[in-house]
Design a protein around this motif. Structure first.
Motif, PDB file in Angstrom:
ATOM      1  N   ALA A 168       0.832  -1.207   0.000  1.00 50.27           N
ATOM      2  CA  ALA A 168       0.000   0.000   0.000  1.00 50.27           C
ATOM      3  C   ALA A 168       0.863   1.253   0.000  1.00 50.27           C
ATOM      4  N   HIS A 169       0.347   2.289  -0.646  1.00 52.24           N
ATOM      5  CA  HIS A 169       0.878   3.650  -0.526  1.00 52.24           C
ATOM      6  C   HIS A 169       0.738   4.006   0.958  1.00 52.24           C
ATOM      7  N   ARG A 170       1.784   4.596   1.563  1.00 51.95           N
ATOM      8  CA  ARG A 170       1.778   4.767   3.023  1.00 51.95           C
ATOM      9  C   ARG A 170       2.275   6.144   3.443  1.00 51.95           C
ATOM     10  N   PHE A 171       1.582   6.730   4.413  1.00 47.11           N
ATOM     11  CA  PHE A 171       1.951   8.042   4.935  1.00 47.11           C
ATOM     12  C   PHE A 171       2.804   7.914   6.198  1.00 47.11           C
ATOM     13  N   ASN A 172       3.523   8.978   6.549  1.00 46.75           N
ATOM     14  CA  ASN A 172       4.271   9.015   7.804  1.00 46.75           C
ATOM     15  C   ASN A 172       3.302   8.901   8.981  1.00 46.75           C
ATOM     16  N   GLY A 173       3.660   8.117   9.986  1.00 41.20           N
ATOM     17  CA  GLY A 173       2.829   7.949  11.164  1.00 41.20           C
ATOM     18  C   GLY A 173       1.695   6.961  10.991  1.00 41.20           C
ATOM     19  N   GLU A 174       1.616   6.348   9.816  1.00 41.59           N
ATOM     20  CA  GLU A 174       0.533   5.400   9.519  1.00 41.59           C
ATOM     21  C   GLU A 174       1.082   3.979   9.640  1.00 41.59           C
ATOM     22  N   SER A 175       0.346   3.105  10.311  1.00 39.78           N
ATOM     23  CA  SER A 175       0.793   1.720  10.430  1.00 39.78           C
ATOM     24  C   SER A 175       0.546   0.993   9.112  1.00 39.78           C
ATOM     25  N   LEU A 176       1.171  -0.169   8.970  1.00 41.36           N
ATOM     26  CA  LEU A 176       0.973  -0.985   7.763  1.00 41.36           C
ATOM     27  C   LEU A 176      -0.506  -1.349   7.603  1.00 41.36           C
ATOM     28  N   ARG A 177      -1.143  -1.799   8.685  1.00 41.68           N
ATOM     29  CA  ARG A 177      -2.558  -2.201   8.618  1.00 41.68           C
ATOM     30  C   ARG A 177      -3.451  -1.014   8.226  1.00 41.68           C
ATOM     31  N   GLU A 178      -3.157   0.169   8.785  1.00 38.69           N
ATOM     32  CA  GLU A 178      -3.945   1.362   8.447  1.00 38.69           C
ATOM     33  C   GLU A 178      -3.790   1.716   6.972  1.00 38.69           C
ATOM     34  N   SER A 179      -2.567   1.629   6.474  1.00 33.97           N
ATOM     35  CA  SER A 179      -2.337   1.980   5.065  1.00 33.97           C
ATOM     36  C   SER A 179      -3.035   1.002   4.131  1.00 33.97           C
ATOM     37  N   ILE A 180      -3.054  -0.262   4.501  1.00 29.90           N
ATOM     38  CA  ILE A 180      -3.722  -1.279   3.679  1.00 29.90           C
ATOM     39  C   ILE A 180      -5.225  -1.018   3.613  1.00 29.90           C
ATOM     40  N   LYS A 181      -5.834  -0.708   4.757  1.00 31.24           N
ATOM     41  CA  LYS A 181      -7.272  -0.403   4.775  1.00 31.24           C
ATOM     42  C   LYS A 181      -7.577   0.854   3.953  1.00 31.24           C
ATOM     43  N   ARG A 182      -6.746   1.896   4.105  1.00 27.79           N
ATOM     44  CA  ARG A 182      -6.981   3.120   3.341  1.00 27.79           C
ATOM     45  C   ARG A 182      -6.823   2.864   1.844  1.00 27.79           C
ATOM     46  N   HIS A 183      -5.879   2.042   1.483  1.00 26.66           N
ATOM     47  CA  HIS A 183      -5.635   1.667   0.087  1.00 26.66           C
ATOM     48  C   HIS A 183      -6.891   1.014  -0.511  1.00 26.66           C
ATOM     49  N   GLU A 184      -7.534   0.162   0.295  1.00 27.61           N
ATOM     50  CA  GLU A 184      -8.758  -0.512  -0.159  1.00 27.61           C
ATOM     51  C   GLU A 184      -9.922   0.472  -0.242  1.00 27.61           C
ATOM     52  N   HIS A 185     -10.027   1.379   0.731  1.00 31.10           N
ATOM     53  CA  HIS A 185     -11.079   2.399   0.707  1.00 31.10           C
ATOM     54  C   HIS A 185     -10.905   3.316  -0.502  1.00 31.10           C
ATOM     55  N   PHE A 186      -9.657   3.668  -0.815  1.00 33.84           N
ATOM     56  CA  PHE A 186      -9.365   4.533  -1.966  1.00 33.84           C
ATOM     57  C   PHE A 186      -9.847   3.882  -3.260  1.00 33.84           C
ATOM     58  N   LEU A 187      -9.615   2.586  -3.392  1.00 36.32           N
ATOM     59  CA  LEU A 187     -10.055   1.854  -4.583  1.00 36.32           C
ATOM     60  C   LEU A 187     -11.580   1.885  -4.691  1.00 36.32           C
ATOM     61  N   ALA A 188     -12.256   1.662  -3.555  1.00 38.60           N
ATOM     62  CA  ALA A 188     -13.718   1.684  -3.535  1.00 38.60           C
ATOM     63  C   ALA A 188     -14.258   3.058  -3.931  1.00 38.60           C
ATOM     64  N   LEU A 189     -13.592   4.116  -3.460  1.00 36.56           N
ATOM     65  CA  LEU A 189     -14.023   5.479  -3.793  1.00 36.56           C
ATOM     66  C   LEU A 189     -13.816   5.785  -5.271  1.00 36.56           C
ATOM     67  N   GLN A 190     -12.706   5.311  -5.850  1.00 37.95           N
ATOM     68  CA  GLN A 190     -12.473   5.533  -7.282  1.00 37.95           C
ATOM     69  C   GLN A 190     -13.526   4.832  -8.136  1.00 37.95           C
ATOM     70  N   LEU A 191     -14.020   3.695  -7.645  1.00 35.19           N
ATOM     71  CA  LEU A 191     -15.066   2.958  -8.360  1.00 35.19           C
ATOM     72  C   LEU A 191     -16.439   3.617  -8.198  1.00 35.19           C
ATOM     73  N   GLY A 192     -16.567   4.503  -7.218  1.00 31.90           N
ATOM     74  CA  GLY A 192     -17.855   5.159  -6.973  1.00 31.90           C
ATOM     75  C   GLY A 192     -18.932   4.184  -6.516  1.00 31.90           C
ATOM     76  N   LEU A 193     -18.553   3.248  -5.667  1.00 31.97           N
ATOM     77  CA  LEU A 193     -19.500   2.207  -5.234  1.00 31.97           C
ATOM     78  C   LEU A 193     -20.675   2.788  -4.459  1.00 31.97           C
ATOM     79  N   LYS A 194     -21.856   2.202  -4.701  1.00 22.97           N
ATOM     80  CA  LYS A 194     -23.084   2.634  -4.030  1.00 22.97           C
ATOM     81  C   LYS A 194     -23.693   1.448  -3.283  1.00 22.97           C
TER      82      LYS A 194
END
Length: 268
Positions: free
Chosen positions: A23-49
């Protein structure tokens, strides 16, 4: 690939968690947090409803499937050709309480037993890199996706910096392919061309690794120590390696476990 995941899945889940990707990762972000955000980002790009039907191509044991289903309130079907991963995924779906809205299909993503125009969205996370032919795989995805809807993917690619005449580059690429059960890793350009040939309009593509404040490979850097990712550190990996060797010797781990552990180490 099937044999690889029969052997490697338990190692992945033990050391990495339920989502088998970087996952793309920010400073201060754990590996697990970055993985979840990476998945949320994908869902947002798809515009899921809420209520939409979504296909996860090459879903592993369903970590992203469960996260995206809960984040977007959609029904997700995971397509996977590995029996062990599906059985594990079903149990984890039950424990997470998403087994009523999410399920699995055992199939080869080169020959999906799914009718045309079946899904509102399709995604793949570091999975279609296993396809022997990118165009063939993307064509199947295009076929099962409803017209006008989106496909989003995180793909393993060689960047333009790769030099096929550089011996070090060739060695690194070959060791990654062996250690991760991959065919010839394609370039970003080849993947985009295959998508367009399959019928897709590529509306956005980006190398997220370039702008990541924290290197995507940091969890595999043995000089880096982390209590939250202790199993991935040099000490943690040494402990795991010797534990696996002992368990195989006394017959509690399957034959070949130590060998798998060794080539995962090499890939890392």
């Amino acid at each position: 690939v099937n044999k690889y995941y029969d052997l490697a899945t338990s190692f992945y889940e033990f050391g990495w968690g339920e989502s088998f990707h970087f996952a793309h990762r920010f400073n201060g972000e754990s590996l697990r947090e970055s993985i979840k955000r990476h998945e949320h980002f994908l869902a947002l790009q798809l515009g899921l409803k809420p209520g939409q039907k979504v296909l996860d191509v090459g879903c592993g044991i369903g970590g992203p499937l469960r996260e995206i289903a809960r984040f977007s309130l959609v029904s997700v079907t995971g397509l996977n050709n590995n029996e062990y991963q599906i059985s594990r995924g079903k149990e984890l779906n039950r424990l997470a309480g998403v087994d009523k809205t999410c399920d699995f299909v055992k199939a080869d993503f080169m020959k999906m037993p799914i009718p045309d125009n079946s899904y509102d969205a399709v995604y793949a996370i570091e999975a279609t890199c296993h396809a022997p032919d990118a165009y063939g795989c993307y064509s199947q995805i295009y076929r099962v996706l409803k017209p006008g809807q989106c496909f989003a993917a995180y793909e393993w690619c060689m960047t333009d910096a790769y030099d096929h005449e550089n011996r070090d580059h060739l060695r690194i690429k070959a060791e990654i392919e062996v250690g991760d059960g991959l065919p010839d890793i394609r370039s970003t350009t080849q993947c985009i061309e295959a998508l367009e040939k399959a019928g897709f309009e590529v509306v956005w593509s980006k190398d997220l690794a370039k702008e990541a404040p924290v290197p995507w490979y940091l969890p595999l850097d043995k000089s880096h120590f982390s209590l939250s990712s202790f199993r991935l550190t040099a000490v943690g990996r040494f402990f795991t390696k010797n534990l696996v060797k002992t368990l195989e010797y006394v017959g509690l781990a399957p034959k070949g476990s130590e060998r798998v552990s060794n080539f995962l180490e090499q890939a890392a």
